[in-house]
Design an enzyme around this catalytic site. Structure first.
Site, mmCIF file in Angstrom:
data_model
loop_
_atom_site.group_PDB
_atom_site.id
_atom_site.type_symbol
_atom_site.label_atom_id
_atom_site.label_comp_id
_atom_site.label_asym_id
_atom_site.label_seq_id
_atom_site.Cartn_x
_atom_site.Cartn_y
_atom_site.Cartn_z
ATOM 1 N N LYS A 47 0.821 -1.225 0.000
ATOM 2 C CA LYS A 47 0.000 0.000 0.000
ATOM 3 C C LYS A 47 0.851 1.271 0.000
ATOM 4 O O LYS A 47 0.491 2.266 -0.621
ATOM 5 C CB LYS A 47 -0.874 0.046 1.253
ATOM 6 C CG LYS A 47 -1.999 -0.949 1.290
ATOM 7 C CD LYS A 47 -2.862 -0.649 2.513
ATOM 8 C CE LYS A 47 -3.723 -1.825 2.869
ATOM 9 N NZ LYS A 47 -4.755 -1.482 3.862
ATOM 10 N N ASN A 68 -4.639 1.463 -1.683
ATOM 11 C CA ASN A 68 -5.103 0.066 -1.558
ATOM 12 C C ASN A 68 -5.881 -0.371 -2.792
ATOM 13 O O ASN A 68 -6.229 -1.542 -2.923
ATOM 14 C CB ASN A 68 -5.952 -0.137 -0.296
ATOM 15 C CG ASN A 68 -7.365 0.373 -0.461
ATOM 16 O OD1 ASN A 68 -7.591 1.384 -1.111
ATOM 17 N ND2 ASN A 68 -8.325 -0.329 0.113
ATOM 18 N N ASP A 83 -9.773 2.686 2.328
ATOM 19 C CA ASP A 83 -9.779 2.209 3.723
ATOM 20 C C ASP A 83 -10.389 3.216 4.694
ATOM 21 O O ASP A 83 -11.127 2.840 5.602
ATOM 22 C CB ASP A 83 -8.343 1.932 4.195
ATOM 23 C CG ASP A 83 -7.761 0.668 3.567
ATOM 24 O OD1 ASP A 83 -8.530 -0.271 3.294
ATOM 25 O OD2 ASP A 83 -6.537 0.627 3.368
ATOM 26 N N ALA A 109 -0.799 2.794 16.793
ATOM 27 C CA ALA A 109 -0.298 3.945 16.039
ATOM 28 C C ALA A 109 0.564 3.488 14.876
ATOM 29 O O ALA A 109 1.519 4.155 14.484
ATOM 30 C CB ALA A 109 0.471 4.885 16.968
ATOM 31 N N GLY A 111 0.234 1.806 10.735
ATOM 32 C CA GLY A 111 -0.408 2.339 9.532
ATOM 33 C C GLY A 111 -1.910 2.483 9.709
ATOM 34 O O GLY A 111 -2.499 3.537 9.424
ATOM 35 N N GLY A 221 -14.005 -6.156 12.653
ATOM 36 C CA GLY A 221 -13.577 -5.414 11.472
ATOM 37 C C GLY A 221 -14.153 -5.870 10.136
ATOM 38 O O GLY A 221 -13.754 -5.350 9.084
HETATM 39 P P1 ATR Z 1 -0.919 -1.903 10.572
HETATM 40 O O1 ATR Z 1 -0.604 -1.468 9.177
HETATM 41 O O2 ATR Z 1 -1.892 -3.052 10.643
HETATM 42 O O3 ATR Z 1 -1.302 -0.776 11.465
HETATM 43 P P2 ATR Z 1 1.664 -1.867 11.866
HETATM 44 O O4 ATR Z 1 1.967 -0.553 11.228
HETATM 45 O O5 ATR Z 1 2.722 -2.907 11.969
HETATM 46 O O6 ATR Z 1 0.444 -2.562 11.141
HETATM 47 O O7 ATR Z 1 1.089 -1.549 13.342
HETATM 48 C C1 ATR Z 1 0.783 -2.551 14.274
HETATM 49 C C2 ATR Z 1 0.243 -1.901 15.541
HETATM 50 O O8 ATR Z 1 0.021 -2.932 16.525
HETATM 51 C C3 ATR Z 1 1.180 -0.911 16.180
HETATM 52 O O9 ATR Z 1 0.436 0.044 16.906
HETATM 53 C C4 ATR Z 1 1.970 -1.816 17.146
HETATM 54 O O10 ATR Z 1 2.567 -1.155 18.231
HETATM 55 P P3 ATR Z 1 4.075 -0.525 18.042
HETATM 56 O O11 ATR Z 1 3.875 0.761 17.284
HETATM 57 O O12 ATR Z 1 4.552 -0.303 19.426
HETATM 58 O O13 ATR Z 1 4.871 -1.528 17.265
HETATM 59 C C5 ATR Z 1 0.853 -2.701 17.655
HETATM 60 N N1 ATR Z 1 1.371 -3.962 18.164
HETATM 61 C C6 ATR Z 1 1.819 -5.010 17.444
HETATM 62 N N2 ATR Z 1 2.232 -5.999 18.264
HETATM 63 C C7 ATR Z 1 2.050 -5.560 19.532
HETATM 64 C C8 ATR Z 1 2.292 -6.114 20.843
HETATM 65 N N3 ATR Z 1 2.810 -7.337 21.000
HETATM 66 N N4 ATR Z 1 1.964 -5.361 21.923
HETATM 67 C C9 ATR Z 1 1.433 -4.127 21.767
HETATM 68 N N5 ATR Z 1 1.204 -3.550 20.573
HETATM 69 C C10 ATR Z 1 1.497 -4.248 19.477
#
Ligand code: ATR
Length: 259
Positions: A47, A68, A83, A109, A111, A221
């Site tokens: 994306k 997307n 999206d 926080a 994507g 979702g």
């Molecule tokens: P997407 O595009 O689906 O948002 P991403 O950019 O990888 O995917 O974001 C994943 C989100 O889940 C982030 O907010 C991530 O927190 P971090 O910014 O601290 O990485 C959160 N996340 C993923 N695994 C996690 C975990 N084990 N505990 C807490 N937060 C998690």
């Protein structure tokens, strides 16, 4: 959902899934175009990469910085983002939630979290609380919002009082045994009127199960998946998406039961 929609509208079209190595994305997009594809959907990590690979960015893709959906036209490949609008449509449909004036606690926080935060604010939420495992990423989004939307109250960390919506945009809950994305010692579920989890598989994450037990309205979702797809369908075909046909196909294919 797309193939069910094509069949319902008697369109001799097919939707196929292809796995593409990110390093070949440019060639894959060009190849699809010369093979006569009407368009493409892209998912993570394509994306963001596609933003620099299409010929034109439509306003939605420019605004959210991610593509997307691609439509192939005589003028080349046009990039869209369906999206963000899907978040609003799903919250309205599944939770009867109007965002104008609402207060929201947003978990995540990455994507998806960033797009959700900016979309919620552009829809007129009155207050937004951002929580993320890596606090600096929540701070960066809060800063972006403060400069673009100075009238919105945005803060990082959990709220003291109640919120209209708790929205999970983290990936926690996708895998069995995942911890909850919510720290219930900081925020009790009964402080939220409604809880939306962007995850749709499993159908009920531990967060949603706990929210339902606490008396919150809940939704997963699936509605977001449906609405981003419906919008893409309309871009490609120029026809109104048969929403109920698409919803039925999604439920049958993802959960294996009928609605
Ligand atoms: P997407 O595009 O689906 O948002 P991403 O950019 O990888 O995917 O974001 C994943 C989100 O889940 C982030 O907010 C991530 O927190 P971090 O910014 O601290 O990485 C959160 N996340 C993923 N695994 C996690 C975990 N084990 N505990 C807490 N937060 C998690």
């Amino acid at each position: 959902m797309h193939n069910a929609a094509f069949a319902a509208l008697d369109l001799d079209w097919r939707y196929v899934a292809c796995e593409v190595d990110p390093k070949h994305l440019r060639a894959a997009i060009a190849g699809a175009q010369v093979m006569g594809f009407a368009g493409l959907n892209l998912t993570v990590p394509h994306k963001l990469l596609a933003v620099d690979l299409v010929d034109t960015l439509e306003a939605s893709a420019k605004k959210w910085g991610a593509v997307n959906t691609i439509q192939f036209t005589e003028r080349g490949a046009i990039g869209f983002n369906t999206d963000a609008d899907a978040i609003v449509a799903a919250l309205r449909e599944d939770l009867r939630l109007e965002l104008r004036g609402a207060t929201v606690l947003l978990l995540g926080a990455g994507g998806a979290g960033r797009t959700a935060a900016l979309k919620l604010v552009s829809e007129g939420v009155a207050g937004l609380f951002l929580v993320n495992r890596t606090p600096s990423k929540a701070e960066a989004i809060a800063g972006e919002i403060r400069s673009q939307f100075p009238s919105v109250k945005v803060s990082t960390g959990y709220p003291q009082g109640g919120v209209d919506l708790l929205l999970n945009a983290t990936s926690l809950g996708l895998k069995p045994g995942d911890a909850s994305p919510l720290d219930e010692s900081q925020f009790a579920l009964k402080q939220a009127r409604a809880v939306y989890d962007m995850i749709y598989r499993p159908a009920e994450t531990p967060l949603l199960r706990a929210a339902r037990a606490a008396g919150c309205q809940t939704a997963n979702g699936l509605g977001m998946l449906l609405h981003q797809g419906a919008k893409a369908f309309e871009i490609w075909t120029g026809r109104a998406a048969p929403l109920e046909v698409m919803r039925r196909a999604l439920v049958e294919n993802i959960y294996g039961h009928q609605i």
